[in-house]
Design an enzyme around this catalytic site. Structure first.
Site, PDB file in Angstrom:
ATOM      1  N   ASP A 110       0.808  -1.215   0.000  1.00  0.00           N
ATOM      2  CA  ASP A 110       0.000   0.000   0.000  1.00  0.00           C
ATOM      3  C   ASP A 110       0.851   1.279   0.000  1.00  0.00           C
ATOM      4  O   ASP A 110       2.016   1.260   0.406  1.00  0.00           O
ATOM      5  CB  ASP A 110      -0.864   0.060   1.272  1.00  0.00           C
ATOM      6  CG  ASP A 110      -1.986  -0.975   1.265  1.00  0.00           C
ATOM      7  OD1 ASP A 110      -2.013  -1.820   0.359  1.00  0.00           O
ATOM      8  OD2 ASP A 110      -2.821  -0.926   2.188  1.00  0.00           O
ATOM      9  N   ASP A 111       0.204   2.359  -0.371  1.00  0.00           N
ATOM     10  CA  ASP A 111       0.665   3.743  -0.164  1.00  0.00           C
ATOM     11  C   ASP A 111       1.673   4.259  -1.185  1.00  0.00           C
ATOM     12  O   ASP A 111       2.121   5.395  -1.093  1.00  0.00           O
ATOM     13  CB  ASP A 111       1.251   3.969   1.246  1.00  0.00           C
ATOM     14  CG  ASP A 111       0.221   3.768   2.345  1.00  0.00           C
ATOM     15  OD1 ASP A 111      -0.935   3.466   2.020  1.00  0.00           O
ATOM     16  OD2 ASP A 111       0.573   3.906   3.527  1.00  0.00           O
ATOM     17  N   HIS A 161      -6.391   3.129  -3.650  1.00  0.00           N
ATOM     18  CA  HIS A 161      -6.213   3.394  -2.211  1.00  0.00           C
ATOM     19  C   HIS A 161      -6.522   4.873  -1.921  1.00  0.00           C
ATOM     20  O   HIS A 161      -5.925   5.461  -1.014  1.00  0.00           O
ATOM     21  CB  HIS A 161      -4.770   3.034  -1.831  1.00  0.00           C
ATOM     22  CG  HIS A 161      -4.525   2.842  -0.355  1.00  0.00           C
ATOM     23  ND1 HIS A 161      -5.391   2.185   0.479  1.00  0.00           N
ATOM     24  CD2 HIS A 161      -3.478   3.218   0.437  1.00  0.00           C
ATOM     25  CE1 HIS A 161      -4.892   2.161   1.709  1.00  0.00           C
ATOM     26  NE2 HIS A 161      -3.734   2.796   1.718  1.00  0.00           N
ATOM     27  N   HIS A 165      -5.391   9.646   0.739  1.00  0.00           N
ATOM     28  CA  HIS A 165      -5.097   8.834   1.929  1.00  0.00           C
ATOM     29  C   HIS A 165      -5.490   9.571   3.208  1.00  0.00           C
ATOM     30  O   HIS A 165      -4.757   9.618   4.191  1.00  0.00           O
ATOM     31  CB  HIS A 165      -3.612   8.449   1.978  1.00  0.00           C
ATOM     32  CG  HIS A 165      -3.358   7.207   2.774  1.00  0.00           C
ATOM     33  ND1 HIS A 165      -3.315   7.201   4.148  1.00  0.00           N
ATOM     34  CD2 HIS A 165      -3.132   5.930   2.406  1.00  0.00           C
ATOM     35  CE1 HIS A 165      -3.065   5.974   4.571  1.00  0.00           C
ATOM     36  NE2 HIS A 165      -2.962   5.182   3.531  1.00  0.00           N
ATOM     37  N   HIS A 254       3.758  -2.287   3.057  1.00  0.00           N
ATOM     38  CA  HIS A 254       3.753  -0.936   2.469  1.00  0.00           C
ATOM     39  C   HIS A 254       4.997  -0.701   1.624  1.00  0.00           C
ATOM     40  O   HIS A 254       6.109  -0.954   2.095  1.00  0.00           O
ATOM     41  CB  HIS A 254       3.673   0.119   3.573  1.00  0.00           C
ATOM     42  CG  HIS A 254       2.370   0.091   4.323  1.00  0.00           C
ATOM     43  ND1 HIS A 254       2.137  -0.785   5.358  1.00  0.00           N
ATOM     44  CD2 HIS A 254       1.227   0.811   4.162  1.00  0.00           C
ATOM     45  CE1 HIS A 254       0.905  -0.594   5.815  1.00  0.00           C
ATOM     46  NE2 HIS A 254       0.326   0.364   5.110  1.00  0.00           N
TER      47      HIS A 254
HETATM   48 ZN   LIG Z   1      -2.509   3.180   3.358  1.00  0.00          ZN
END
Ligand SMILES: [Zn+2]
Length: 303
Positions: A110-111, A161, A165, A254
């Site tokens: 993620d991210d 995502h 965020h 991540h």
């Molecule tokens: Zn995230």
């Protein structure tokens, strides 16, 4: 390798890309705190800062981009989405049910896309011949489009995502902005119409997951949390993930959001230890397909 994604690679492009991407090095170091990422990433390092070593590297990069563009144009014409069984559409999933001897697990990141770490994680996955799933943040993808293209070009699955965020409550209109804008950019850059969504912080009650479900996205949670955002040592990270790993599981890690050097250091160990236990790695859509197949087999034996 089985490929459940609903598109087929032009093989020559794929092979050339694999060869080329091995020679790419994105040697960026970005001192950026986690806080600054979640609040404002407008100062993120521009990719023009990437050092290009001599003419050869530049020509390789140009060639690679040309090949990506030609594939993405084809993909866009087809308007591709991942093939997701009906029962997984518009629902929240944190793992699938497989027979205990079906040692299959999905790694998710993620991210990102994030300078340095996304490229390093892609290298490790490539070296191990593993496909995984990346849930990208729209504004990061906007800052680092070539990393997003690389994710898709190397056969990984890309999911949404949100754009910013953020964790606060979103009304319908704000949720639409966060999710639609991100999916539109993914499509623009990669040709993929993603139907996978992961809410920031795993929050399911702030309007985002509800909007995504209404749009038939699968809301993908996880069954094994690496807690890598707290930067544990590689060995702590590895044993934590291994302990929670199980057939049909989804591992949360991540590639962005801050310093991910610990994740990069742990990933080869995580992969090799799972492999020692007989696991193989699949993408999220592949995981869903496996449960469908498993249940069909059980139904057939019962007849
Ligand atoms: Zn995230």
């Amino acid at each position: 390798m089985e490929n459940n994604k609903s598109f087929v690679w032009p093989q020559g492009i794929l092979l050339a890309l694999i060869a080329l991407s091995g020679s790419l090095s994105l040697g960026l170091i970005v001192p950026m705190s986690l806080k600054s990422f979640y609040v404002d990433t407008t100062n993120a390092v521009d990719l023009k800062d990437i050092e290009i070593k001599g003419g050869a590297q530049e020509r390789l990069n140009q060639l690679k981009l040309a090949m990506l563009t030609s594939w993405q144009q084809q993909a866009r014409v087809k308007g591709l989405s991942y093939s997701i069984p009906a029962r997984f559409q518009g629902v929240i999933v944190n793992r699938v049910k497989l027979a205990p001897n079906q040692k299959v697990i999905a790694l998710t990141f993620d991210d990102g896309p994030w300078p340095e770490y996304t490229a390093k994680i892609l290298n490790i996955l490539r070296e191990n011949n593993i496909q995984s799933t990346f849930f990208v943040v729209g504004q990061m993808l906007n800052n680092h489009p070539e990393l997003g293209k690389q994710i898709v070009a190397e056969g990984h699955v890309i999911g949404n995502h949100t754009w910013h965020h953020w964790y606060h409550f979103f009304n319908q209109q704000a949720a639409a902005f966060e999710i639609d804008r991100t999916s539109d950019l993914i499509y623009e850059l990669t040709g993929v119409r993603t139907n996978l969504f992961r809410p920031p912080g795993g929050m399911l009650h702030n309007g985002l997951a509800a909007y995504a479900r209404g749009k038939k996205y699968t809301v993908v949670m996880w069954s094994a949390d690496s807690v890598d955002y707290r930067s544990p040592s590689a060995s702590v990270l590895t044993s934590r993930v291994l302990k929670q790993g199980s057939p049909g599981g989804i591992v949360l890690m991540h590639d962005g959001g801050g310093n991910r050097s610990h994740t990069v250091a742990a990933l080869p160990q995580i992969i090799s230890k799972f492999k020692q236990q007989g696991y193989r790695f699949v993408t999220i859509p592949e995981l869903f397909e496996l449960q469908e197949k498993d249940e069909k087999m059980i139904a057939n034996t019962k007849k």
